[in-house]
Enzyme design. Structure first.
Site, mmCIF file in Angstrom:
data_model
loop_
_atom_site.group_PDB
_atom_site.id
_atom_site.type_symbol
_atom_site.label_atom_id
_atom_site.label_comp_id
_atom_site.label_asym_id
_atom_site.label_seq_id
_atom_site.Cartn_x
_atom_site.Cartn_y
_atom_site.Cartn_z
ATOM 1 N N PHE A 209 0.840 -1.196 0.000
ATOM 2 C CA PHE A 209 0.000 0.000 0.000
ATOM 3 C C PHE A 209 0.874 1.245 0.000
ATOM 4 O O PHE A 209 1.811 1.353 0.798
ATOM 5 C CB PHE A 209 -0.912 0.021 1.232
ATOM 6 C CG PHE A 209 -1.712 1.293 1.377
ATOM 7 C CD1 PHE A 209 -2.945 1.434 0.762
ATOM 8 C CD2 PHE A 209 -1.221 2.369 2.111
ATOM 9 C CE1 PHE A 209 -3.679 2.608 0.876
ATOM 10 C CE2 PHE A 209 -1.941 3.553 2.233
ATOM 11 C CZ PHE A 209 -3.175 3.672 1.610
ATOM 12 N N GLY A 211 0.126 5.421 0.242
ATOM 13 C CA GLY A 211 -0.903 6.434 0.402
ATOM 14 C C GLY A 211 -0.815 7.087 1.763
ATOM 15 O O GLY A 211 0.258 7.163 2.374
ATOM 16 N N LEU A 232 3.829 -0.840 3.848
ATOM 17 C CA LEU A 232 3.164 0.461 3.909
ATOM 18 C C LEU A 232 4.167 1.572 3.594
ATOM 19 O O LEU A 232 5.176 1.717 4.285
ATOM 20 C CB LEU A 232 2.569 0.704 5.302
ATOM 21 C CG LEU A 232 1.528 -0.296 5.804
ATOM 22 C CD1 LEU A 232 1.120 0.045 7.239
ATOM 23 C CD2 LEU A 232 0.304 -0.310 4.894
ATOM 24 N N GLU A 233 3.880 2.342 2.557
ATOM 25 C CA GLU A 233 4.658 3.554 2.264
ATOM 26 C C GLU A 233 3.700 4.713 2.435
ATOM 27 O O GLU A 233 2.794 4.908 1.625
ATOM 28 C CB GLU A 233 5.220 3.504 0.842
ATOM 29 C CG GLU A 233 6.442 4.391 0.679
ATOM 30 C CD GLU A 233 6.146 5.698 -0.014
ATOM 31 O OE1 GLU A 233 5.881 6.693 0.710
ATOM 32 O OE2 GLU A 233 6.184 5.744 -1.248
ATOM 33 N N LEU A 234 3.891 5.458 3.521
ATOM 34 C CA LEU A 234 2.878 6.413 3.960
ATOM 35 C C LEU A 234 3.384 7.852 3.837
ATOM 36 O O LEU A 234 4.156 8.163 2.945
ATOM 37 C CB LEU A 234 2.442 6.060 5.382
ATOM 38 C CG LEU A 234 2.005 4.594 5.563
ATOM 39 C CD1 LEU A 234 1.662 4.299 7.016
ATOM 40 C CD2 LEU A 234 0.840 4.243 4.645
#
Length: 467
Positions: A209, A211, A232-234
């Site tokens: 993901f 976002g 997760l790349e947030l």
């Protein structure tokens, strides 16, 4: 038949530019089964076959860059003068991952011992779900898609509703390049319940993901009732520190670009600037001079270098951060610029804004703004700068600007971020690990380490049969 209609609204006009139909619950439920069937065949292909497919696909993407770039400008508002650069960068990134894939996926040999053979194989993990954002959709997708396919996995991709054609174009190109049916599938979805249903499917073996923090936490919660890795790349709140030894004109040009490019809509945009007090005023003056040369306007105008932000909601959030800062004592030090005063009507245009006299009591120094705002805070020394840089829940990138590069590296050792730059910013290099610290995420893409989440290790321990 799905009744969900997903409409993409132009950031430039706030008018619809295209619609897509979401899938029904039953159609969504079919995707993992089809992906599993495709995976069971595709994983048996050789790495050389997969490399050849990826090489052809990257060539096709490059050949179609003008069409793909125009779609980006239409759907997410990046100025057309810069849109094609994302395509060329994505292809170059993919080519690097292709180049290192043989080494990254090679067996690891055990210690030699007479009568024994031991090695570790990197086996494909299975169907991968990639959920990717709109702000740099080709770059984000390449980070996961290329290593996933090279490792022998099948992939289901869900684009942002803001940039739906990216998934369609990529699937079509890879099929033309020789990828077997259903190794790449895509679906459009605006329903959280439908998205969560595929995240929960036991047939999905990895979730990637990119976002917002809120979106990533939703995905992580949906996956929490089973054992499945979630990458997760947030978000980011990426700081820059300008030391007193720099050429302020050069630093101002670099930092304005790092803060304002793509209308500040990058997880690794500069969102906080700390400047040595001895050069603070000169730096502010230099930033003002740089901003006078920027043009906010229609993204299809080749002279435009700042387009609209993605939505009305985004524009409201950015403006709220500016208003909060001014209410708490910050000063709007933005220079006069005619294009900032009268951008095209109807779109989500936010003028690049220079804020001075900011503090960490302000939202603009704590929450992700994701807009073309440059908040500048004066600092007394290196120690204060590093302390303030680390005073954040985020830790994606950070930059230090100095003539003394050895000192820059020394200070960078103490900065809490997955990527630290000295005299550069806003550039995920494909040979380095792209990873977030703190609330900026978990997992790794790019570099040789970016292949690791797409494989599972299988140890072989073979003893020669006694003669």
């Amino acid at each position: 038949m799905s009744t969900e209609v997903i409409t993409t609204i132009s950031p430039s006009t706030n008018k619809p530019v295209l619609t897509r139909n979401g899938l029904s619950d039953s159609d969504v439920a079919l995707l993992p089964a089809l992906s599993t069937k495709a995976f069971n065949a595709f994983r048996l292909t050789s790495l050389e076959e997969r490399q050849a497919i990826v090489k052809r696909a990257l060539k096709l993407i490059s050949d179609n860059q003008d069409v793909l770039a125009r779609e980006l400008t239409e759907q997410m508002g990046r100025p057309i003068a810069y849109a094609a650069k994302e395509i060329t960068t994505a292809v170059a990134r993919g080519e690097y991952l292709l180049k290192i894939s043989s080494d990254a996926l090679r067996d690891t040999q055990g210690e030699p011992e007479k009568g024994f053979k031991r090695y570790i194989r990197k086996a494909a993990i299975g169907p991968v779900l990639i959920l990717f954002a709109w702000n740099y959709p080709y770059l984000i997708l390449v980070n996961s898609l290329i290593p996933a396919l090279l490792a022998g996995n099948s992939v289901i991709i869900k684009p942002s509703p803001q940039t739906p054609t990216i998934a369609e174009q990529v699937q079509e190109i890879f099929v033309e390049a020789g990828l077997p049916d259903n190794v790449i599938q895509y679906f459009h979805c605006g329903s959280l319940a439908r998205l969560e249903s595929i995240v929960r499917s036991p047939q999905m073996k990895l979730i990637c993901f990119t976002g917002s923090v809120a979106g990533g936490l939703q995905v992580q919660r949906a996956a929490s009732d089973r054992v499945v890795p979630v990458g997760l790349e947030l978000g980011g709140k990426d700081p820059a520190y300008v030391r007193e030894d720099v050429d302020v004109k050069w630093a101002a040009e670099e930092i304005v670009d790092g803060a304002v490019f793509n209308s500040g809509q990058s997880c690794c945009s500069i969102e906080r600037v700390y400047v040595a007090e001895n050069i603070h005023d000169a730096f502010i003056s230099a930033v003002q001079d740089v901003l006078k040369g920027y043009k906010l306007g229609d993204p299809f105008d080749l002279s435009t270098n700042v387009g609209p932000v993605v939505s009305k909601k985004s524009a409201e959030t950015i403006k709220a951060h500016v208003e909060d800062a001014i209410d708490k004592g910050a000063k709007d030090s933005t220079p006069e610029n005619e294009s900032f005063v009268s951008p095209p009507a109807g779109g989500n245009y936010v003028r690049p804004t220079l804020l001075t006299n900011v503090t960490h009591d302000m939202d603009v120094m704590n929450d992700e703004t994701f807009g073309p705002i440059i908040p500048v805070m004066r600092v007394g020394n290196d120690e204060e700068a590093v302390r303030l840089m680390n005073d954040s829940e985020f830790g994606l990138t950070a930059s230090i600007w100095t003539k003394d590069t050895a000192k820059g590296e020394e200070l960078a050792e103490h900065v809490e971020a997955g990527t630290v730059f000295v005299n550069r910013c806003d550039f995920p290099s494909p040979d380095l690990a792209w990873t977030g610290w703190k609330s900026s995420g978990k997992g790794v893409t790019l570099s040789k380490f970016g292949f690791e989440q797409f494989v599972k290790l299988k140890s072989f321990h073979v003893k020669q049969y006694p003669s």
